[in-house]
Design a protein around this motif. Structure first.
Motif, mmCIF file in Angstrom:
data_model
loop_
_atom_site.group_PDB
_atom_site.id
_atom_site.type_symbol
_atom_site.label_atom_id
_atom_site.label_comp_id
_atom_site.label_asym_id
_atom_site.label_seq_id
_atom_site.Cartn_x
_atom_site.Cartn_y
_atom_site.Cartn_z
ATOM 1 N N ARG A 1 -9.010 -7.284 -11.721
ATOM 2 C CA ARG A 1 -7.664 -7.581 -12.177
ATOM 3 C C ARG A 1 -6.837 -6.289 -12.398
ATOM 4 N N GLU B 1 -2.890 -5.170 -11.664
ATOM 5 C CA GLU B 1 -1.979 -4.744 -12.736
ATOM 6 C C GLU B 1 -1.441 -3.343 -12.474
ATOM 7 N N ILE C 1 1.293 -3.650 -9.966
ATOM 8 C CA ILE C 1 2.529 -4.167 -10.561
ATOM 9 C C ILE C 1 3.221 -3.053 -11.348
ATOM 10 N N LEU D 1 3.178 -0.046 -10.747
ATOM 11 C CA LEU D 1 3.805 0.870 -9.795
ATOM 12 C C LEU D 1 4.902 0.166 -9.006
ATOM 13 N N ASN D 2 5.225 -1.033 -9.456
ATOM 14 C CA ASN D 2 6.333 -1.811 -8.902
ATOM 15 C C ASN D 2 6.153 -2.175 -7.427
ATOM 16 N N MET D 3 4.917 -2.385 -7.016
ATOM 17 C CA MET D 3 4.681 -2.787 -5.620
ATOM 18 C C MET D 3 5.065 -4.256 -5.437
ATOM 19 N N LEU E 1 2.966 -5.511 -0.195
ATOM 20 C CA LEU E 1 2.477 -4.127 -0.209
ATOM 21 C C LEU E 1 1.133 -4.064 -0.923
ATOM 22 N N MET F 1 5.698 -4.713 -19.323
ATOM 23 C CA MET F 1 5.343 -4.291 -17.964
ATOM 24 C C MET F 1 5.356 -5.470 -16.991
ATOM 25 N N THR F 2 5.717 -6.652 -17.478
ATOM 26 C CA THR F 2 5.717 -7.921 -16.718
ATOM 27 C C THR F 2 4.309 -8.354 -16.297
ATOM 28 N N LEU F 3 3.314 -7.948 -17.037
ATOM 29 C CA LEU F 3 1.958 -8.414 -16.745
ATOM 30 C C LEU F 3 1.680 -9.729 -17.464
ATOM 31 N N GLU G 1 10.913 -12.847 -8.565
ATOM 32 C CA GLU G 1 10.154 -11.622 -8.296
ATOM 33 C C GLU G 1 11.075 -10.418 -8.012
ATOM 34 N N ARG H 1 11.220 -6.933 -10.142
ATOM 35 C CA ARG H 1 10.948 -5.639 -9.527
ATOM 36 C C ARG H 1 12.097 -4.670 -9.757
ATOM 37 N N LYS H 2 13.311 -5.204 -9.728
ATOM 38 C CA LYS H 2 14.453 -4.327 -9.917
ATOM 39 C C LYS H 2 14.454 -3.745 -11.328
ATOM 40 N N ARG I 1 11.921 -3.737 -13.703
ATOM 41 C CA ARG I 1 10.753 -3.028 -14.220
ATOM 42 C C ARG I 1 10.564 -1.660 -13.565
ATOM 43 N N GLY I 2 11.416 -1.348 -12.608
ATOM 44 C CA GLY I 2 11.331 -0.054 -11.938
ATOM 45 C C GLY I 2 11.436 1.134 -12.886
ATOM 46 N N ALA J 1 2.714 5.013 -4.049
ATOM 47 C CA ALA J 1 3.858 4.188 -4.473
ATOM 48 C C ALA J 1 5.212 4.868 -4.235
ATOM 49 N N VAL K 1 7.048 2.321 -2.205
ATOM 50 C CA VAL K 1 7.910 1.537 -3.090
ATOM 51 C C VAL K 1 9.297 2.169 -3.193
ATOM 52 N N MET L 1 6.542 7.876 -10.324
ATOM 53 C CA MET L 1 7.581 6.861 -10.142
ATOM 54 C C MET L 1 8.813 7.144 -10.996
#
Ligand code: ATP
Ligand code: MG
Lengths: 254, 267
Positions: A152, A156, A159, A161-163, A167, B62-64, B93, B97-98, B100-101, B125, B129, B177
């Motif tokens: 997992r 995480e 995510i 790393l904003n993939m 990707l 972190m949107t997890l 989604e 992504r926008k 949480r960048g 990344a 990314v 990043m």
């Protein structure tokens, strides 16, 4: 660590050498047989049997390619977030694993040309399709298992790393899953090779078909079918060795 | 409760703001109508007993993990919601992504990519990314590895690195990043004691550089005291008490804070 690595590469070298040696000896032997078939029995039967070899090999080859593609796509769909995609792929897998490959082959060859489908396939196309879809269903479960075995934390981190999902799949999940996928895929390839013999039942003239024909024309049943066993074994054995080699070579997988 | 001595904190618009955020796992309510914000460049440490929900705060940001109710804003933009005709709808989604960048995270168990070298862990990344040019991304990844003291390990795979080295690669990877807020979840607690120092000193340096906001969950009280602008004591899904480290550690007001600090200090 360093020591383990060098032992590993030693084994890899030995493995490659062994596989290549077998392939060369086997091919040379085969070519020799074809070029000047020994007169003495049972080898005088070989040229007729080997006339089916190219069909057997191309069925295996195209069936394997179809199976690989189907397994990869279905395995990914089986792990998707969408309930619809998961169910559709699940139904496909259950149907093809839950019924006989021989019946699937007959169904594709004899039923598809009829109403309401009206899809006529050549015997070869039907054979490739049945083999690819059947073995692909087993392969899909392998792919699904390998994807689900990815920790997992890898997802995480992706995510964080904003993939995007695509990707993540291409760069993080599949490269790690492939290490687990390849050895069982090798085994499925051997299963597929052996299953090509069923195609003789829809008139494809593979080695098994040649054997059945010979049995009717010359008899000598023991010799024919023993040679047939050897032919399948000689094609499958290099594959078996290849699988063993892949299983040992798992780099960072531990 | 804004008792902050950092001159930038508290005055500027918050970079992260939780508004009434509730998160439950089944029956278990882990965050209870949490209001909480972080100013740009602010260094905030969250402390509290095990299971109190500290990690969950970082994970919903972190949107997890998706909150059950409430709003989270990142630079004024709702994270889990999308503005539509003046209303806030569930985000898709693309929106996640926008927004949480601008957030990055370092995990307790590193979560490095085992099939990539240290260097590629860091530049992967940014290239794929952020769409950075590969040569530039590699050059920057090399800089970052140098910054965390691992310039000579760039071609090593994670399995060939110690825990402390792995965690420093993970920090470099997150930094690549260019996040505006970085989350650290007990990043030293999986490490052997002798490796903790090297990771903490990297984080200390980042804190001193200053421009990036940091939100840390840690059990290292001495470290929290040293790097934080503000320490938050969290218990049972709520902020019990918060303030500058000298105040929270030196003169805690709430009895729960006192007994927690008493218990940890006695260790
Ligand atoms: N995915 C999950 N499913 C169910 N329960 C969860 C899940 N994640 C966390 N919890 C529970 O929520 C509570 C808060 O968890 P959290 O990890 O935020 O605590 P924490 O303050 O970080 O604790 P620790 O100091 O031990 O890391 C715990 O009781 C935990 O068991
Ligand atoms: Mg935690």
């Amino acid at each position: 660590m360093v020591a383990r690595f060098s032992v590993g590469s030693e084994r890899i070298k030995n493995g490659i050498f062994f596989v290549i040696a077998i392939l060369i000896v086997g091919t040379a032997f085969g070519v020799q047989m074809l070029a000047e078939p020994p007169e003495l029995p049972p080898f005088d039967l070989l040229p007729s049997l080997l006339r089916g070899l190219s069909t057997t090999i191309s069925l295996t080859f195209w069936g394997a390619i179809l199976a690989f593609v189907v397994a990869l796509i279905t395995g990914i769909l089986r792990s998707s977030q969408s309930v619809v995609l998961r169910s559709i792929s699940g139904i496909y897998v259950e149907i093809f694993r839950g019924t006989s490959i021989l019946v699937q082959l007959f169904w594709i060859y004899f039923v598809l040309p009829l109403d309401p489908f009206n899809i006529s396939l050549s015997a070869f196309q039907a054979g490739v399709l049945a083999l690819g879809l059947n073995v692909g269903a087993y392969g899909a479960e392998v792919v699904r298992g390998a994807i689900q075995a990815i920790p997992r934390g890898q997802i995480e981190a992706s995510i964080a790393l904003n993939m995007s999902r695509g990707l993540m799949l291409r760069r993080v999940i599949l490269p790690q899953a492939i290490v687990r996928i390849l050895p069982p895929f090798g085994n499925l390839l051997i299963e597929l090779l052996k299953a090509t013999s069923l195609a003789s039942l829809i008139t494809l003239s593979d080695v098994t078909f040649q054997a059945l024909t010979l049995r009717q024309t010359v008899g000598r049943i023991t010799e024919i079918f023993t040679l047939l066993l050897f032919i399948y074994f000689l094609i499958a054995y290099p594959l078996t060795l290849g699988v063993r080699w892949l299983e040992k070579r798992r780099q960072w997988a531990t | 409760m804004q008792t902050n001595e950092n001159p930038t904190a508290g005055t500027a618009d918050p970079i992260v703001r939780f508004e009434n955020v509730t998160k439950a796992f089944g029956e278990l309510v882990v965050l209870r109508e949490l209001d909480f914000s972080v100013a740009p460049a602010e260094k905030v440490t969250i402390i509290g007993p095990s299971g109190s929900g500290k990690t969950t705060i970082l994970r919903v940001l972190m949107t997890l993990e998706k909150p059950n109710a409430g709003y989270i804003y990142v630079e004024g933009e709702p994270l889990w919601h999308k503005r539509k005709n003046g209303k806030l709808m569930d985000a898709d989604e693309g929106h996640l992504r926008k927004v949480r960048g601008s957030i990055g995270m370092v995990f307790q168990h590193f979560n490095l990519f085992p099939h990539m070298t240290a260097l590629r862990n860091v530049y992967e990344a940014p290239v794929h990314v952020l769409g950075m040019n590969k040569e530039q991304a590699i050059a920057r990844a090399e800089d970052l590895l140098g910054k965390v003291g691992l310039a000579d390990k760039k071609e090593h795979f994670p399995s060939q690195l110690s825990g402390g080295q792995k965690q420093r690669v993970a920090i470099a990877r997150a930094l690549a990043m260019r996040p505006k807020v970085m989350l650290f979840d007990e990043v030293t607690s999986a490490l052997d004691p002798e490796l903790v120092g090297e990771v903490l000193s990297v984080i200390r340096e980042l804190a001193l550089e200053g421009e990036m906001a940091m939100l840390l969950v840690t059990h290292e009280m001495g470290f929290a005291r040293e790097v934080s602008d503000r320490v938050v004591f969290f218990d049972n899904g709520r902020i019990v008490e918060q303030g500058p480290p000298e105040q929270l550690f030196g003169d805690p007001q709430n009895p729960r804070t006192k007994s927690f600090l008493g218990a940890t200090l006695r260790h």
